[in-house]
Scaffold this motif. Structure first.
Motif, mmCIF file in Angstrom:
data_model
loop_
_atom_site.group_PDB
_atom_site.id
_atom_site.type_symbol
_atom_site.label_atom_id
_atom_site.label_comp_id
_atom_site.label_asym_id
_atom_site.label_seq_id
_atom_site.Cartn_x
_atom_site.Cartn_y
_atom_site.Cartn_z
ATOM 1 N N SER A 96 109.000 -0.319 90.567
ATOM 2 C CA SER A 96 110.000 0.732 90.371
ATOM 3 C C SER A 96 110.199 1.507 91.662
ATOM 4 O O SER A 96 110.071 2.731 91.712
ATOM 5 C CB SER A 96 109.587 1.670 89.232
ATOM 6 N N ILE A 97 110.544 0.765 92.714
ATOM 7 C CA ILE A 97 110.636 1.332 94.059
ATOM 8 C C ILE A 97 111.690 2.433 94.142
ATOM 9 O O ILE A 97 111.619 3.317 94.984
ATOM 10 C CB ILE A 97 110.922 0.206 95.082
ATOM 11 N N GLY A 98 112.686 2.382 93.243
ATOM 12 C CA GLY A 98 113.726 3.402 93.269
ATOM 13 C C GLY A 98 113.535 4.525 92.280
ATOM 14 O O GLY A 98 114.396 5.398 92.150
ATOM 15 N N GLY A 99 112.401 4.529 91.575
ATOM 16 C CA GLY A 99 112.174 5.540 90.550
ATOM 17 C C GLY A 99 112.026 6.942 91.119
ATOM 18 O O GLY A 99 111.611 7.129 92.268
ATOM 19 N N GLU A 100 112.338 7.935 90.312
ATOM 20 C CA GLU A 100 112.230 9.322 90.752
ATOM 21 C C GLU A 100 110.791 9.819 90.732
ATOM 22 O O GLU A 100 110.461 10.797 91.405
ATOM 23 C CB GLU A 100 113.104 10.223 89.880
ATOM 24 N N THR A 101 109.925 9.167 89.959
ATOM 25 C CA THR A 101 108.525 9.562 89.898
ATOM 26 C C THR A 101 107.724 8.819 90.967
ATOM 27 O O THR A 101 108.171 7.796 91.493
ATOM 28 C CB THR A 101 107.945 9.266 88.506
ATOM 29 N N PRO A 102 106.539 9.325 91.312
ATOM 30 C CA PRO A 102 105.710 8.620 92.303
ATOM 31 C C PRO A 102 105.364 7.207 91.850
ATOM 32 O O PRO A 102 105.323 6.912 90.645
ATOM 33 C CB PRO A 102 104.450 9.497 92.390
ATOM 34 N N LEU A 103 105.106 6.341 92.800
ATOM 35 C CA LEU A 103 104.672 4.993 92.480
ATOM 36 C C LEU A 103 103.342 5.039 91.734
ATOM 37 O O LEU A 103 102.491 5.887 92.008
ATOM 38 C CB LEU A 103 104.522 4.162 93.749
ATOM 39 N N ASP A 104 103.171 4.116 90.809
ATOM 40 C CA ASP A 104 101.941 4.036 90.009
ATOM 41 C C ASP A 104 100.803 3.566 90.903
ATOM 42 O O ASP A 104 100.810 2.421 91.377
ATOM 43 C CB ASP A 104 102.168 3.050 88.862
ATOM 44 N N PRO A 105 99.787 4.405 91.160
ATOM 45 C CA PRO A 105 98.714 4.002 92.073
ATOM 46 C C PRO A 105 97.886 2.833 91.552
ATOM 47 O O PRO A 105 97.395 2.026 92.345
ATOM 48 C CB PRO A 105 97.864 5.278 92.218
ATOM 49 N N ASP A 106 97.724 2.718 90.242
ATOM 50 C CA ASP A 106 96.969 1.599 89.689
ATOM 51 C C ASP A 106 97.716 0.279 89.898
ATOM 52 O O ASP A 106 97.113 -0.739 90.245
ATOM 53 C CB ASP A 106 96.697 1.820 88.197
ATOM 54 N N HIS A 107 99.013 0.311 89.675
ATOM 55 C CA HIS A 107 99.817 -0.892 89.894
ATOM 56 C C HIS A 107 99.783 -1.294 91.359
ATOM 57 O O HIS A 107 99.621 -2.471 91.704
ATOM 58 C CB HIS A 107 101.259 -0.639 89.448
ATOM 59 N N LEU A 108 99.898 -0.314 92.232
ATOM 60 C CA LEU A 108 99.874 -0.586 93.662
ATOM 61 C C LEU A 108 98.515 -1.135 94.085
ATOM 62 O O LEU A 108 98.436 -2.042 94.933
ATOM 63 C CB LEU A 108 100.198 0.701 94.432
ATOM 64 N N ALA A 109 97.444 -0.634 93.501
ATOM 65 C CA ALA A 109 96.103 -1.145 93.819
ATOM 66 C C ALA A 109 95.944 -2.594 93.370
ATOM 67 O O ALA A 109 95.343 -3.416 94.084
ATOM 68 C CB ALA A 109 95.040 -0.268 93.163
ATOM 69 N N ARG A 110 96.465 -2.927 92.178
ATOM 70 C CA ARG A 110 96.395 -4.318 91.712
ATOM 71 C C ARG A 110 97.212 -5.238 92.617
ATOM 72 O O ARG A 110 96.801 -6.371 92.912
ATOM 73 C CB ARG A 110 96.883 -4.409 90.260
ATOM 74 N N LEU A 111 98.352 -4.752 93.064
ATOM 75 C CA LEU A 111 99.190 -5.532 93.970
ATOM 76 C C LEU A 111 98.478 -5.755 95.295
ATOM 77 O O LEU A 111 98.496 -6.866 95.848
ATOM 78 C CB LEU A 111 100.520 -4.812 94.190
ATOM 79 N N LYS A 112 97.825 -4.730 95.799
ATOM 80 C CA LYS A 112 97.085 -4.871 97.060
ATOM 81 C C LYS A 112 95.952 -5.883 96.915
ATOM 82 O O LYS A 112 95.727 -6.712 97.813
ATOM 83 C CB LYS A 112 96.528 -3.522 97.501
ATOM 84 N N HIS A 113 95.251 -5.848 95.793
ATOM 85 C CA HIS A 113 94.163 -6.802 95.573
ATOM 86 C C HIS A 113 94.698 -8.230 95.585
ATOM 87 O O HIS A 113 94.096 -9.131 96.198
ATOM 88 C CB HIS A 113 93.470 -6.505 94.243
ATOM 89 N N LEU A 114 95.824 -8.467 94.918
ATOM 90 C CA LEU A 114 96.424 -9.804 94.895
ATOM 91 C C LEU A 114 96.805 -10.249 96.306
ATOM 92 O O LEU A 114 96.494 -11.382 96.715
ATOM 93 C CB LEU A 114 97.652 -9.792 93.987
ATOM 94 N N CYS A 115 97.483 -9.383 97.035
ATOM 95 C CA CYS A 115 97.931 -9.758 98.380
ATOM 96 C C CYS A 115 96.760 -9.928 99.345
ATOM 97 O O CYS A 115 96.816 -10.775 100.253
ATOM 98 C CB CYS A 115 98.913 -8.715 98.917
ATOM 99 N N ASP A 116 95.690 -9.174 99.146
ATOM 100 C CA ASP A 116 94.537 -9.285 100.049
ATOM 101 C C ASP A 116 93.874 -10.655 99.932
ATOM 102 O O ASP A 116 93.497 -11.257 100.940
ATOM 103 C CB ASP A 116 93.521 -8.183 99.752
ATOM 104 N N TRP A 117 93.702 -11.161 98.695
ATOM 105 C CA TRP A 117 93.010 -12.453 98.581
ATOM 106 C C TRP A 117 93.958 -13.629 98.758
ATOM 107 O O TRP A 117 93.574 -14.672 99.293
ATOM 108 C CB TRP A 117 92.237 -12.566 97.271
ATOM 109 N N LEU A 118 95.213 -13.481 98.362
ATOM 110 C CA LEU A 118 96.159 -14.581 98.485
ATOM 111 C C LEU A 118 96.738 -14.675 99.894
ATOM 112 O O LEU A 118 97.029 -15.769 100.378
ATOM 113 C CB LEU A 118 97.288 -14.394 97.469
#
Length: 291
Positions: free
Chosen positions: A68-90
């Motif tokens: 939800s990059i265009g959302g008015e609320t802050p980015l979900d930190p848990d979602h962003l952390a899961r995304l970082k974990h995926l990108c770090d190992w892949l």
């Protein structure tokens, strides 16, 4: 794991698990794969095991649909952390997200919703892109949306809005040609004119997909970006126009609903391969003519 730092300027497909065996046996002409990030944020099991095997053989692009990059609320930190974990190992060759929003308060909406193109939106989206790129430690690509309405409050044309976001944040862009065609039909503008105004030098990936045809309440054509059919002929024609201006790029075929058997999807990739091959044949001829 074999590391692939870039995507080749060649056909790719959106990976679906039912195609795993066919891809491992013979993926021609597919040269790279895309996955949806949210399908691989779990703790293990067959999906991640298969992805590890695929990543040994193919460059992989990770495509997010839930930030939800265009959302008015802050980015979900848990979602962003899961995304970082995926990108770090892949360590994918590319990461992308949509210029859209899909959250409201604590609710997640199963859709990618449009934004007004204003200075306020530009600042908010730019801040979110900076947050994502700093967290992941990598550049992200931002995809143009498919639109069904235009905001009266918009003060930027969409190509200019995306160009300015790329300039401010250093992000790249993902040009979805089907989205251009869908939006042009629904909003009544020239898709070639849109492409001509688009910052093609910032494009790291090109996407193709199928759309459904309907009519609005006034009987006018209405296209839905459904990803459940073959790429339409006018979209292939628009791809040729894009490639003639941009040069070779990684070209992905997406088919997310009513997914066909592998040979059908491979045929779509072969059509993308032909478009790229035709471009490469034309370019040397043009260079010789100039010389």
């Amino acid at each position: 794991m074999t590391q692939h730092s870039t995507l080749p300027a060649a056909p790719g497909i959106g990976y679906k698990p039912q195609h795993y065996s066919a891809i491992m046996d013979d993926a021609r002409p597919v040269r790279w794969l895309e996955i949806h990030a949210e399908n691989y944020m779990g703790g293990g099991g067959r999906p991640l095991a298969q992805l590890r095997h695929l990543a040994e053989r193919f460059p992989v692009s990770v495509h997010g649909v839930g930030l939800s990059i265009g959302g008015e609320t802050p980015l979900d930190p848990d979602h962003l952390a899961r995304l970082k974990h995926l990108c770090d190992w892949l360590n994918p060759a590319s990461f992308s997200e949509h210029l859209a929003w899909s959250t409201h308060d604590s609710a997640f909406l199963n859709d990618l919703l449009p934004l007004p193109y204003t200075d306020k939106t530009l600042t908010r989206v730019g801040d979110h892109i900076d947050q994502v790129q700093n967290c992941l430690g990598r550049q992200m690509l931002l995809e143009n949306p498919s639109s069904y309405l235009a905001f009266a409050t918009s003060t930027w044309a969409e190509p200019d809005f995306l160009r300015e976001l790329a300039r401010r944040t250093g992000c790249g862009l993902l040009l979805d040609v089907n989205n251009v065609f869908v939006s042009a039909t629904n909003l009544g503008f020239d898709p070639r004119g849109y492409v001509d105004a688009f910052p093609l030098d910032a494009v790291g990936e090109i996407h193709l997909g199928g759309h459904d045809t309907d009519t609005d309440d006034h009987g006018a054509p209405l296209l839905i970006d459904a990803h459940g059919t073959a790429v339409a002929d006018p979209v292939w024609t628009l791809l040729d126009h894009v490639l003639a201006k941009s040069g070779p790029r990684p070209v992905l075929v997406e088919w997310d609903n009513d997914v066909p058997d592998w040979p059908v999807l491979a045929d779509e990739a072969r059509r993308a391969e032909k478009a790229l091959a035709a471009l490469r044949m034309q370019r040397p001829a043009r260079s010789a003519a100039v010389a």
